[in-house]
Write an enzyme that holds these catalytic residues in place. Structure first.
Site, short mmCIF file in Angstrom:
data_model
loop_
_atom_site.label_atom_id
_atom_site.label_comp_id
_atom_site.label_asym_id
_atom_site.label_seq_id
_atom_site.Cartn_x
_atom_site.Cartn_y
_atom_site.Cartn_z
CG ASP A 103 -1.92 -1.13 1.25
OD1 ASP A 103 -2.44 -1.46 0.17
OD2 ASP A 103 -2.20 -1.67 2.32
CG ASP B 111 -6.77 -1.47 -1.28
OD1 ASP B 111 -7.04 -2.67 -1.45
OD2 ASP B 111 -5.81 -1.07 -0.59
#
Length: 171
Positions: free
Chosen positions: A123, A141
């Site tokens: 991330d 995401d």
């Protein structure tokens, strides 16, 4: 050429674009931020950084000892297969629903790639304000979230009520 750009193939191509964009941005984030400082995009609100998530959304079960890699991988694989079949079966005239499903499929496979290859998901997008911060996330995401919102909008506003599966009005 025309066949590979017609439904449902165009939606699988969109999913592949999402996967490619997700992997490319994750590679970029690793190179730029793994050992370096975060990059402030909007000071006090948005930055690019680097984080590794061994759990699911919001680091759920991140400290579970390793079994969660295979558990979440199996769930993502099964879900991706289900979405792929769903896309295949949609009428060619539909646009909104398959677009949403392609985003979700691309995001799911993008994160599945990381989870199976590395044991964690990379991330790099951090949104925060003062002492509050949203969990760090990635392009996959975002694609999953946008696709899910699109499906909810489809369900709430565009699904015709009072029709059966063949499209005829119920009596």
């Amino acid at each position: 050429m025309r066949k590979i750009l017609s439904p449902p193939w165009r939606w699988y191509w969109l999913a592949l674009v999402v996967i490619g964009l997700d992997i490319a941005t994750k590679v970029w984030a690793v190179e730029q931020f793994r050992f370096g400082p975060p990059l402030q995009i909007i000071p006090g609100l948005l930055q690019f950084t680097y984080a590794e998530n061994t759990g699911a959304a919001f680091s759920f079960l991140a400290d579970a000892g390793g079994w969660q890699r295979w558990f979440f991988g199996a769930i993502a694989l099964g879900f991706s297969a289900m979405v792929s079949v769903w896309l295949w079966r949609l009428p060619a005239a539909k646009r909104w629903e398959p677009f949403a499903l392609a985003l979700i499929l691309g995001g799911a496979v993008g994160n599945l790639w990381d989870r199976m290859l590395l044991g964690y998901v990379r991330d790099f997008i951090s949104v925060y304000y003062g002492s509050w911060s949203f969990p760090v996330f990635n392009v996959a995401d975002m694609a999953i979230s946008v696709g899910a919102v699109m499906l909810v909008i489809e369900l709430l506003f565009f699904t015709e009520r009072g029709k059966d599966s063949k499209g005829s009005a119920e009596v």
